[in-house]
Design a protein around this motif. Sequence first.
Motif, PDB file in Angstrom:
ATOM      1  N   ALA A 302      22.395  39.789  39.934  1.00  0.00           N
ATOM      2  CA  ALA A 302      22.345  39.405  38.521  1.00  0.00           C
ATOM      3  C   ALA A 302      23.304  38.260  38.211  1.00  0.00           C
ATOM      4  O   ALA A 302      24.420  38.191  38.750  1.00  0.00           O
ATOM      5  N   VAL A 303      22.869  37.384  37.320  1.00  0.00           N
ATOM      6  CA  VAL A 303      23.734  36.314  36.814  1.00  0.00           C
ATOM      7  C   VAL A 303      24.588  36.873  35.681  1.00  0.00           C
ATOM      8  O   VAL A 303      24.072  37.550  34.777  1.00  0.00           O
ATOM      9  N   THR A 304      25.878  36.592  35.733  1.00  0.00           N
ATOM     10  CA  THR A 304      26.782  37.068  34.685  1.00  0.00           C
ATOM     11  C   THR A 304      27.343  35.932  33.834  1.00  0.00           C
ATOM     12  O   THR A 304      27.818  36.181  32.729  1.00  0.00           O
ATOM     13  N   ARG A 305      27.302  34.698  34.352  1.00  0.00           N
ATOM     14  CA  ARG A 305      27.810  33.568  33.576  1.00  0.00           C
ATOM     15  C   ARG A 305      27.038  32.311  33.924  1.00  0.00           C
ATOM     16  O   ARG A 305      26.681  32.087  35.083  1.00  0.00           O
ATOM     17  N   LEU A 306      26.782  31.491  32.895  1.00  0.00           N
ATOM     18  CA  LEU A 306      26.189  30.166  33.054  1.00  0.00           C
ATOM     19  C   LEU A 306      27.043  29.178  32.277  1.00  0.00           C
ATOM     20  O   LEU A 306      27.332  29.399  31.099  1.00  0.00           O
ATOM     21  N   HIS A 307      27.451  28.079  32.921  1.00  0.00           N
ATOM     22  CA  HIS A 307      28.170  27.045  32.174  1.00  0.00           C
ATOM     23  C   HIS A 307      27.944  25.689  32.805  1.00  0.00           C
ATOM     24  O   HIS A 307      27.510  25.572  33.952  1.00  0.00           O
ATOM     25  N   ARG A 308      28.211  24.661  32.011  1.00  0.00           N
ATOM     26  CA  ARG A 308      28.081  23.282  32.483  1.00  0.00           C
ATOM     27  C   ARG A 308      29.402  22.817  33.077  1.00  0.00           C
ATOM     28  O   ARG A 308      30.478  23.131  32.565  1.00  0.00           O
ATOM     29  N   THR A 309      29.281  22.055  34.147  1.00  0.00           N
ATOM     30  CA  THR A 309      30.475  21.497  34.776  1.00  0.00           C
ATOM     31  C   THR A 309      30.272  19.995  34.955  1.00  0.00           C
ATOM     32  O   THR A 309      29.221  19.449  34.588  1.00  0.00           O
ATOM     33  N   ALA A 310      31.262  19.335  35.499  1.00  0.00           N
ATOM     34  CA  ALA A 310      31.265  17.872  35.604  1.00  0.00           C
ATOM     35  C   ALA A 310      29.987  17.364  36.252  1.00  0.00           C
ATOM     36  O   ALA A 310      29.453  17.971  37.191  1.00  0.00           O
ATOM     37  N   GLY A 311      29.506  16.230  35.741  1.00  0.00           N
ATOM     38  CA  GLY A 311      28.271  15.661  36.241  1.00  0.00           C
ATOM     39  C   GLY A 311      27.033  16.313  35.664  1.00  0.00           C
ATOM     40  O   GLY A 311      25.932  16.138  36.182  1.00  0.00           O
ATOM     41  N   ASN A 312      27.229  17.072  34.575  1.00  0.00           N
ATOM     42  CA  ASN A 312      26.111  17.743  33.889  1.00  0.00           C
ATOM     43  C   ASN A 312      25.364  18.683  34.835  1.00  0.00           C
ATOM     44  O   ASN A 312      24.144  18.771  34.825  1.00  0.00           O
ATOM     45  N   ARG A 313      26.126  19.386  35.649  1.00  0.00           N
ATOM     46  CA  ARG A 313      25.544  20.353  36.566  1.00  0.00           C
ATOM     47  C   ARG A 313      25.598  21.756  35.955  1.00  0.00           C
ATOM     48  O   ARG A 313      26.327  22.006  34.993  1.00  0.00           O
ATOM     49  N   ILE A 314      24.820  22.663  36.524  1.00  0.00           N
ATOM     50  CA  ILE A 314      24.740  24.039  36.036  1.00  0.00           C
ATOM     51  C   ILE A 314      25.463  24.942  37.031  1.00  0.00           C
ATOM     52  O   ILE A 314      25.091  25.004  38.215  1.00  0.00           O
ATOM     53  N   THR A 315      26.483  25.637  36.561  1.00  0.00           N
ATOM     54  CA  THR A 315      27.269  26.508  37.424  1.00  0.00           C
ATOM     55  C   THR A 315      26.932  27.964  37.104  1.00  0.00           C
ATOM     56  O   THR A 315      26.951  28.373  35.937  1.00  0.00           O
ATOM     57  N   VAL A 316      26.629  28.703  38.160  1.00  0.00           N
ATOM     58  CA  VAL A 316      26.133  30.070  38.040  1.00  0.00           C
ATOM     59  C   VAL A 316      27.117  31.031  38.699  1.00  0.00           C
ATOM     60  O   VAL A 316      27.479  30.857  39.870  1.00  0.00           O
TER      61      VAL A 316
END
Length: 568
Positions: A302-316
Amino acid sequence: MTSTVPNAVQHTDATEPITMFGPDFPYAYDDFLAHPAGIGQIPATEHGTEVAVIGGGLSGIVAAYELMKMGLRPVVYEADEIGGRLRTVGFDGCGSELTAEMGAMRFPPSSTALQHYIDLVGLETKPFPNPLSPATPSTVVDLKGTSHYARTVDDLPQVYREVMDAWNRCLEEGADFSDMNRAMRERDVPRIREIWAELVHKLDNQTFYGFLCDSDAFKSFRHREIFGQVGFGTGGWDTDFPNSILEILRVVYTEADDHHRSIVGGSQQLPLRLWDREPQKIVHWPLGTSLSSLHGGEPRPAVTRLHRTAGNRITVTDATGDIRTYPAAVFTGQSWLLLSKIDCDDALFPIDHWTAMERTHYMESSKLFVPVDRPFWLDRAVDDTGVPTGRDVMSMTLTDRMTRGTYLLDDGPDRPAVICLSYTWCDDSLKWLPLSPNERMDVMLKSLGEIYPGVDIRKHIIGNPVTVSWENEPYFMGAFKANLPGHYRYQRRLFTHFMQDRLPADRRGLFLAGDDISWTAGWAEGAVQTALNAVWGVMTQFGGATDATNPGPGDVFDDIAPVELPED
C-alpha cells in the motif's frame, strides 16, 4: 433481455451494435485497441523507465500492462489484492467451483473495450440471470405484501406495462432517446454532441426523481413508486433517485443495464490473467516478460504518502517505509483515498481538482451470498392439496422488503449452486452495515420466507455466508461514484485530467484513472477507458506518440471534448 421495465423500444433498422461510445466523450476505444498499428510508442531513450501505478484493480492492471508493452517498467502498488472491485471469493469447505462476485458481476455487451481484454486472456462469458431475462427461469415481483410470478413481462399485471410505457415516453420526451440511440449506433459524433450538449445545459441540476416528476408520463405517484421499486434492467432504481439524471441517461443510452453477461469462473480472473500474461508484441523487454515477472510475483504494498520533489517528480512511500521517486505515476484508486488513507501534498493537483475529489459522491452497496446443495428453486411447486402449480418453487426476486434483489446462480441441475440473498445500494445497504454475516442471513431468510412460505431455504445451505459492504472497505469507502445534481463540472475536471498540457507545469506527471473518474462509474468499461487515457498521457509526457492512422484519445480531444459548462 426483456427487462422488468425496458429502456425503450429498440430500432430494428440499426446497423451497428450499441457501445459505450459517449455521449460525453464519443471516442472509439474498441477501434483504438483493435488497430494493427497499436496504441502508441515512446522513444527508445525512455525504455526501461519506471512509472508508478497505484492500485491493482482493473484500471491499474490495464494501464500497467499497456505501459509495459510500450517498453516502460510499471511498478504496481496494491494495498489488498489484485482485482479491486473485481473480487471473486470462494466458500470455505465448498470446493473451488463455487464462487461469489463481491463486486462487479454482470457486464453489458456495450462494454467493448472491456471485451477486448476478456477475449485477450481467453475468458468465457455467459448470460447473467437478471429479472425476466431469457437466462432467468422465472421472476417474482413482491411489493407491499403481494407477489406476482412471471416468466415474461406480459405475465405481470397491467400496471407494470403502464410503468414501462411511462418510462419509454419519459425518455423520448425529455431526453431524445431514439435520436441519441440512433446516433450512437451509427457513431455519428456531431449529432451525439449536439443532442448531449443541449441536455447537459438543461439537466445538470436535475435529479433522477425530478426528471420523472417533470414528465407528464409519470404524473402518477403510484407509477413512480413502482418504477423505483422494480425499475428497469437489473431491478429497482429508487436508490438512484437523488442522483443526477445525466448519470442515468448515460446508462440507458449505452444500454449498460441490458443483456448482461457474467465471466465464467469469476471476474477477478481478468486482472489476474493480465498480471501473468506474456504479450507477444512487446518493446524493449524480452519475450516471456509479464507484469508478474517484473515484480517478482507480487506488487508493491500500500502507498502511504505521495509528494512532489525536485524536478517535478512524484515520490511514493509505501507501507514498508520504502521511498521511490518516479518521473510519472498513475493513480487508479478511488479518489477519497487521496483525502484520507494517503498523506498527499496539495501540490499534487490544482486546487479545483482537489475540490472535485472532495465533492465526489459515492454509492454504498452490499451483497450476501450463500452456497446451496443444488438449484432447488427449479423444483416444481405444488399447492396445499399437492397439485402441481406449474411454477418454480422459488424465483429471481425483486421486492420492497429488506432483501430488495435476490439472484439464483447455478451451473446445472445436479451441481452445488449459489444464491445472492440480497444485493442493495445506498440507504438499503446501510441498513445491513451493523449486522454480522449470520445476522444478515437470518433477516434475509425471514424476508424470503414471507414471500415463499413453503420453501425451506436454510436446509439447502451447505456453507457459511460471505458478505461485503463496500462503504466499510478501508481501501474503497464506497462502491462507485454517482454524481449528484450540479456535479458535471467536477466530473469533467477529473476525467480530462489526462490532458496535462492544460495544467500548470508544476501540476503534471501524476495521472488519474479508474472508473470513478469516468463518465460510466460502476462499470468496468469506465476503468478500461480511463486507464487508456492515462497511458496516452504518460506516453505523451515521455515524448511518445500514436501512429497517424490510429489517433489516441488525447490526439482527438479538442474535436470531441466533453461539454464545458460556465463557472460564473
